[in-house]
Each structure stands twice: as structure tokens, then as C-alpha cells.
Design a protein around this motif. Sequence first.
Motif: not given
Length: 152
Positions: A50-76
Amino acid sequence: MHDHPNVTAVREALGGAEIVILDEAVHTAALAAAALGVTVGQIANSLVFDADGEPLLVMTSGAHRVDTGKVEALLGVGRLRRATPEFVREHTGQAIGGVAPLGHPKPLRTLVDIDLEQYPVIWAAAGVPQSVFPISFAELVRVTSGTPAEVA
């Protein structure tokens, strides 16, 4: 399972590609990798946020976790959080554990983990927890209209 509406939607979105139905549901990357005989890094997890109420799909490698802070900064975006099961179903038509990268009621904004590019074949869910399909990184980016990104 081959006739499940979610699997059919994914197959059609892929232009008729073959969907593999596993003997049992695989709700984690580790279980999917074990069932397929591949490394966990080759599993493309479909994570809905949930990105400020909008859906965001992140396709990530099963070898690690999504860094939400990094993605927030990337997308603003102001706030990025894991979506509730209800939010996921509303925007994908699919349940957590089987969310495919496509075959949704309408396309989702998508980021594709650049770590997946190292594998010649990656595996993604196909709409239900026991269905998967093989795909290349380039094809995953193409079919999702995704943006390659560093997400971990």
C-alpha cells in the motif's frame, strides 16, 4: 487447478504459456524453490504494498526482503506498508501466497528486483498457491510493464 479462473487469467495474460501445477501449495519462496529444485533466489515473490493508498507490486527475489525505506525514497511516496489480505485481493483478484505478476483486474504499478536478472530462468506464482510459471527477467519486465529497481 488448471481451470481455476486466476490461473486462466494468468495463462491468457502470458499468451497461452504453460503453467506448472505443483502437488502442494507453496506459500514461501523456500517451499517453491524446494518443490521446483531451484535456488530460492530464482523465485520471484509477488509482494503487494500500500503506497499512500495505491497498490504497488514489487517482484523481488526470494533470497531477500524488500527495503521499504529504499522503495519509499525511490518512488517519492510518504508511506509504504505491506498490504492487508483484503487490499491484495481487491487489487489483484488473488490471495496472498499465489499472487501472480499479471492477470489482475487492471495493471498494477510494478517494480522488478534487479537481483533477478542474474538468473536465466525465474519462477513466479500463477494466481493460486500451487501454480507457478517460468519466465526470464526481461520477459517479466516486459509483461508487467515493470521498472527494474534495486529494492533490497
